[in-house]
Design an enzyme around this catalytic site. Structure first.
Site, short mmCIF file in Angstrom:
data_model
loop_
_atom_site.label_atom_id
_atom_site.label_comp_id
_atom_site.label_asym_id
_atom_site.label_seq_id
_atom_site.Cartn_x
_atom_site.Cartn_y
_atom_site.Cartn_z
N GLU A 198 0.85 -1.19 0.00
CA GLU A 198 0.00 0.00 0.00
C GLU A 198 0.88 1.23 0.00
OE1 GLU A 198 -1.28 -1.79 3.28
OE2 GLU A 198 -3.24 -2.43 2.56
N MET A 207 6.27 5.30 3.82
CA MET A 207 4.88 4.90 3.91
C MET A 207 4.41 4.16 2.70
SD MET A 207 1.89 7.06 5.58
CE MET A 207 2.83 6.90 7.09
N PRO A 208 5.32 3.33 2.14
CA PRO A 208 4.63 2.12 1.71
C PRO A 208 4.60 1.13 2.88
CG PRO A 208 6.82 2.13 0.79
CD PRO A 208 6.66 3.42 1.56
N THR A 209 3.55 0.37 2.93
CA THR A 209 3.43 -0.74 3.88
C THR A 209 3.34 -2.03 3.08
OG1 THR A 209 2.32 0.63 5.52
CG2 THR A 209 2.00 -1.73 5.71
N ASP A 234 7.34 0.05 6.17
CA ASP A 234 7.00 -1.04 7.08
C ASP A 234 6.82 -2.32 6.28
OD1 ASP A 234 5.83 1.20 9.17
OD2 ASP A 234 6.25 -0.73 10.13
#
Lengths: 66, 66, 66, 66, 66, 66
Positions: free
Chosen positions: B7, C1-3, C40
C-alpha cells in the site's frame, strides 16, 4: 504499530473518516497500551458490487433470510 | 511464491511502479532464494483521505508532533 | 509509507528475513522516493497446507501439469 | 465465518461477480461446514499496472519466459 | 490470478482444506474465466480470541442478541 | 460492515483484546453509523522477527535514528 486495515462500503464523507480514525486510534491507545504515533489506519472503500454475504452481492436485492 | 501486497499513496507513475516491482523482485530473489517467476506483487494506491497516522488523516494538515 | 505485507512459506531463518527486509526497503527507497523510516514490512509465514495453487495444497504432491 | 478477500484483474462484469460469489459461497458451505450467512467475500479489482509477476507489470508486454 | 485470502477459525483438517481449495478453484474457473493454474488461495487459521463480532471475542460467550 | 484487520505485536492478553475490540467497535458505531453487529475485527499477532521498519527487524536492536 498496530496497523489497521478497514474495509467499509464507499460513501463515507471525509468528516466521517476524520472522526472515525480519531476515535479508533484513541480506542487502541486506551486498551492496548500503544502510542498514538504508532497507530496506522488504512481505509478501503468497497463498492456494493464487490462485497457479498451469503452468496449475494450487496448491490443486488438481499434475500429475505439475511 | 512470496506474494507482496504494497500500500502506498496514490500518485506514483507507471515508470516508478515498473522500477519498483523489478527492484523488489530482485531483492526477494537475492535474499530468500525464490525464483523471479514465483514473486507476485500487488500494489494498492491509497488516497491520503484513506490513510491515518496518530489519529489524523494524511489529507489533513499534520499535527506538529509527528 | 509504503506498507508491505509479504506472505511466504514458513521456514526462512531470521538471517534471511533480516537480509530480505533490508534489501526490499532499499529497493523501495531507490525507486519510489520514500524515506527508509516510512517503510514497514510485515511477513506472514504460511504453512504449505494453507496455500493452494491450481486447486491443490502445497503440502500435497503437485500434479504434473504445474 | 470464513471471510474471503479476492484480488482479480479489473474488467469482470457484475454478472460474473454475481455468479462467482454464489459459486464460491457454495464451495465453502459444501466443504468446510459453515452456513451461507457466515460467508463474506470482498473483491478487489486490480489494474494491470498494479500487479506484477516475475518483476514485470502486467500492463507491460510479458517477457517470453513466463 | 485471482488471489484468495481466506480467514477462518482454526480447527479445519487438512482433508477439509484440500476439498475446500479444490471446490473454490473450480468455482472461480467456472464463473470468471480464469485457468486453474492462475488461482492462488492462502488460508489463515484464526483463533477465536482473535476474532470479534459486535464487540465481543468469539472465545467469549456470545451475547444473546447475535 | 466495516471489517477490520489489525496487526499488532504478539503478547497482548485476552483481557486486552477484549477491551480493544469493544472500544474499537464503539468507535466505529459512533462515527460512521454502522450497527455493532456489522463490525468484524480480526487480530493478527505478529512476532517481532516478522515486522520491519526502516529496513530492520523489530527483533533486532533498533538503529539510533528511529
Amino acid at each position: 504499530m498496530p496497523t489497521f486495515h478497514v474495509e467499509m462500503f464507499e460513501g463515507r464523507s471525509v468528516e466521517q473518516k476524520r472522526a472515525f480514525v480519531k476515535a479508533v486510534t484513541e480506542a487502541a491507545v486506551n486498551t492496548i497500551g500503544c502510542t498514538p504515533e504508532s497507530v496506522d489506519i488504512i481505509i478501503t472503500d468497497v463498492k456494493p458490487e464487490n462485497w457479498a454475504t451469503a452468496g449475494a452481492l450487496w448491490s443486488d436485492p438481499r434475500p429475505e433470510s439475511i
